[in-house]
Design a protein around this motif. Structure first.
Motif, PDB file in Angstrom:
ATOM      1  N   THR A  99       2.319  -2.343  -1.656  1.00  0.00           N
ATOM      2  CA  THR A  99       1.836  -2.358  -3.029  1.00  0.00           C
ATOM      3  C   THR A  99       2.795  -3.178  -3.868  1.00  0.00           C
ATOM      4  O   THR A  99       4.005  -2.956  -3.828  1.00  0.00           O
ATOM      5  CB  THR A  99       1.720  -0.929  -3.605  1.00  0.00           C
ATOM      6  OG1 THR A  99       0.797  -0.196  -2.799  1.00  0.00           O
ATOM      7  CG2 THR A  99       1.230  -0.946  -5.038  1.00  0.00           C
ATOM      8  N   ASN A 100       2.235  -4.138  -4.598  1.00  0.00           N
ATOM      9  CA  ASN A 100       3.003  -4.928  -5.561  1.00  0.00           C
ATOM     10  C   ASN A 100       2.553  -4.515  -6.952  1.00  0.00           C
ATOM     11  O   ASN A 100       1.365  -4.548  -7.258  1.00  0.00           O
ATOM     12  CB  ASN A 100       2.746  -6.428  -5.388  1.00  0.00           C
ATOM     13  CG  ASN A 100       3.214  -6.924  -4.048  1.00  0.00           C
ATOM     14  OD1 ASN A 100       2.421  -7.057  -3.132  1.00  0.00           O
ATOM     15  ND2 ASN A 100       4.492  -7.190  -3.915  1.00  0.00           N
ATOM     16  N   GLU A 101       3.534  -4.133  -7.785  1.00  0.00           N
ATOM     17  CA  GLU A 101       3.228  -3.780  -9.172  1.00  0.00           C
ATOM     18  C   GLU A 101       4.468  -4.012 -10.019  1.00  0.00           C
ATOM     19  O   GLU A 101       5.532  -3.476  -9.726  1.00  0.00           O
ATOM     20  CB  GLU A 101       2.789  -2.320  -9.279  1.00  0.00           C
ATOM     21  CG  GLU A 101       2.429  -1.926 -10.695  1.00  0.00           C
ATOM     22  CD  GLU A 101       1.953  -0.480 -10.804  1.00  0.00           C
ATOM     23  OE1 GLU A 101       1.190  -0.204 -11.735  1.00  0.00           O
ATOM     24  OE2 GLU A 101       2.357   0.352  -9.973  1.00  0.00           O
ATOM     25  N   ARG A 109      -1.767  -4.147 -10.433  1.00  0.00           N
ATOM     26  CA  ARG A 109      -1.320  -3.633  -9.141  1.00  0.00           C
ATOM     27  C   ARG A 109      -2.253  -4.131  -8.026  1.00  0.00           C
ATOM     28  O   ARG A 109      -3.462  -4.173  -8.197  1.00  0.00           O
ATOM     29  CB  ARG A 109      -1.371  -2.109  -9.245  1.00  0.00           C
ATOM     30  CG  ARG A 109      -1.007  -1.318  -8.061  1.00  0.00           C
ATOM     31  CD  ARG A 109      -1.119   0.169  -8.465  1.00  0.00           C
ATOM     32  NE  ARG A 109      -0.990   1.034  -7.339  1.00  0.00           N
ATOM     33  CZ  ARG A 109       0.114   1.719  -7.048  1.00  0.00           C
ATOM     34  NH1 ARG A 109       1.163   1.662  -7.830  1.00  0.00           N
ATOM     35  NH2 ARG A 109       0.146   2.483  -5.987  1.00  0.00           N
ATOM     36  N   THR A 111      -2.757  -3.483  -3.718  1.00  0.00           N
ATOM     37  CA  THR A 111      -2.367  -2.783  -2.496  1.00  0.00           C
ATOM     38  C   THR A 111      -3.140  -3.372  -1.328  1.00  0.00           C
ATOM     39  O   THR A 111      -4.356  -3.525  -1.396  1.00  0.00           O
ATOM     40  CB  THR A 111      -2.657  -1.270  -2.595  1.00  0.00           C
ATOM     41  OG1 THR A 111      -1.885  -0.722  -3.668  1.00  0.00           O
ATOM     42  CG2 THR A 111      -2.298  -0.551  -1.307  1.00  0.00           C
ATOM     43  N   GLU A 149      -6.750  -1.897  -3.884  1.00  0.00           N
ATOM     44  CA  GLU A 149      -6.444  -2.272  -5.272  1.00  0.00           C
ATOM     45  C   GLU A 149      -6.196  -3.771  -5.313  1.00  0.00           C
ATOM     46  O   GLU A 149      -5.548  -4.318  -4.425  1.00  0.00           O
ATOM     47  CB  GLU A 149      -5.195  -1.552  -5.783  1.00  0.00           C
ATOM     48  CG  GLU A 149      -5.320  -0.038  -5.813  1.00  0.00           C
ATOM     49  CD  GLU A 149      -4.027   0.619  -6.231  1.00  0.00           C
ATOM     50  OE1 GLU A 149      -4.019   1.282  -7.289  1.00  0.00           O
ATOM     51  OE2 GLU A 149      -3.022   0.486  -5.500  1.00  0.00           O
TER      52      GLU A 149
END
Length: 160
Positions: A99-101, A109, A111, A149
């Protein structure tokens, strides 16, 4: 000349604000030892001869998922997979969730879940008296993936 929309620098996603989880069987690990990970989707194509054209076309015939990661040399879970395979002949497949946020970025975000991952091999033992810390690289394949996501479109990205 019209006004060109540009990305705001705050919308770049921070490289270090990611989460990575590895699920092996019914165990889920917070893979905080990870330094970097990259998963690639490679399309497999066939060249198609076409009557009346001097060049060939290209048709996608499948895909392959590959990845690589570097992490701190302070976990034995992947060495345990290699040991289990050596002893039993049963290979281990697992999932990786990334996950990148970045709370500053308007992108939000994303995922990605890499499914049925399988390591290509790995380091059994290591030392380096001249290094500040130990890390290790791992290559792997994956059979499937999902994206529960996805990033939002940035303002100005859509033109019509």
């Amino acid at each position: 000349m019209g006004k060109n929309n540009v990305m705001l620098s705050k919308d770049a996603v921070s490289a270090s604000l990611a989460e990575c989880f590895v699920t092996i069987g019914d165990r889920r690990y917070n893979f905080m030892q990870a330094i970097n990970l990259e998963a690639k989707f490679d399309k497999e194509k066939s060249e198609i001869p076409i009557l009346g054209k001097t060049g060939k076309g290209n048709k996608t015939t499948g895909w392959k998922g590959t990845g690589s990661a570097t992490f701190h040399y302070n976990t034995s879970i992947f060495r345990k997979m290699m040991l289990d395979y050596k002893r039993t002949g049963r290979d281990t497949y697992f999932d990786i969730q990334i996950t990148n946020e970045d709370p500053t970025s308007s992108a939000g975000r994303q995922t990605i879940i890499l499914e049925d991952c399988n390591i290509d091999g790995g380091i059994l033992a290591k030392f380096d008296a001249d290094s500040e810390y130990l890390d290790e690289d791992m290559d792997f394949t994956f059979e499937d993936f999902s994206m529960p996501e996805k990033f939002k479109n940035l303002k100005g990205f859509l033109t019509n």
